[in-house]
Design a protein around this motif. Sequence first.
Motif, PDB file in Angstrom:
ATOM      1  N   ASP A 118       0.810  -1.224   0.000  1.00 53.88           N
ATOM      2  CA  ASP A 118       0.000   0.000   0.000  1.00 53.88           C
ATOM      3  C   ASP A 118       0.840   1.270   0.000  1.00 53.88           C
ATOM      4  N   LYS A 120       2.975   2.172   2.145  1.00 50.79           N
ATOM      5  CA  LYS A 120       3.379   2.539   3.501  1.00 50.79           C
ATOM      6  C   LYS A 120       4.472   1.586   3.982  1.00 50.79           C
ATOM      7  N   ASP A 155      11.025   2.466   1.469  1.00 48.18           N
ATOM      8  CA  ASP A 155      10.671   1.380   2.393  1.00 48.18           C
ATOM      9  C   ASP A 155      10.507   0.038   1.682  1.00 48.18           C
TER      10      ASP A 155
END
Length: 270
Positions: A118, A120, A155
Amino acid sequence: MSRLIPTIVAFLGAFLSPALAQQPQRSECLAMANAAPRIMPVAFRQAAAAAEVQITYAGHSTYYIDTPGGLRIATDYSGAHQVGRLPDVATMNRAHSTHYTLFPDKRIPHVLHGWSEDGKPAIVSERIGDTFVRNVTTDIRRYFGDDSGADMIRDGNSIFIFEVAGLCIGHLGHLHHKLDDSHFAQIGRLDIVMVPIDGTYTMSLGGVAEITKRLRASVVLPMHRFATPLDDFLRGIGQQFEIDRRSERSFRMSRDALPTTPTVIVLDGV
C-alpha cells in the motif's frame, strides 16, 4: 489498613492486566542500547549461558536461526536454500526474486514481508515463540523494467531484528544505501549482524564496511557472497575485527560466549 493493601492491588491488577497486555511489544535490544550498564548476578549469568542459538548459512542471503525454544527462522527466504526442516518463520525482502517468494510452502506458519503493497512502510513487531521479531525499513533502487530512471522505492527493504536468548541478531537484507542516525537509533544494539558484501548489487564495500563498523556488533556474518568481494571486505574491516574462517556451515552462540573483540565469522561449509 495494611490488610486492605493486597486487596486494593489485586483489584487494580484486574483492570490493569488487560491494558498492559495490549501495549506494544518492547524491544530489549533498544532498551539495552539506551540503558546504563547494570550489574548482573553471577547466578543469572550462568543460567543465561545455557540459552544458545544455532546459526546456519544456507546460501546467498539466507541464514537459519534455531532458537532455544525450538523455533526455526529463515532470513530472505525464497525456498531455494533449504537446510533440514522447513522454517517456522520466513522473513523476505523484495529487491530480487532470490530474496522472496510469493508462493511459500503453506506449512510455514509465519511469513513476514519486509515490504508492503500500500506504499506505507511494512511494520513487523511481534513475539513468535521465544523470539521477538521487528523490522526497520530502508529504501531500494528501481531496476530494469521497473522505471529504472526513477528515484528510490521508499521502504522497499527491511532490516529484520530477532531478539532471542538475550541476543540481538540483525539481518540487513538487500541494503542499497547508507544508514542515517534515525536508522541506527531504530536498530539499537546488535550482537550479531548479517551483512551483504557483494559490493555492487546492494551497496559498495566501502559503504557496507562503514555501516558494519558503526554497528559494532560482536559477530559479523557475511552474506550475499560472490566470487571476489569477500577478501576485499575482510581487508576493509580487518584492522578492527578478528577474522574467523570455519569449514562448517553452522555454529552455536550464547550471550556469554560473544567474543570480546568484534569478529567476522565466515562459514565456508555451504
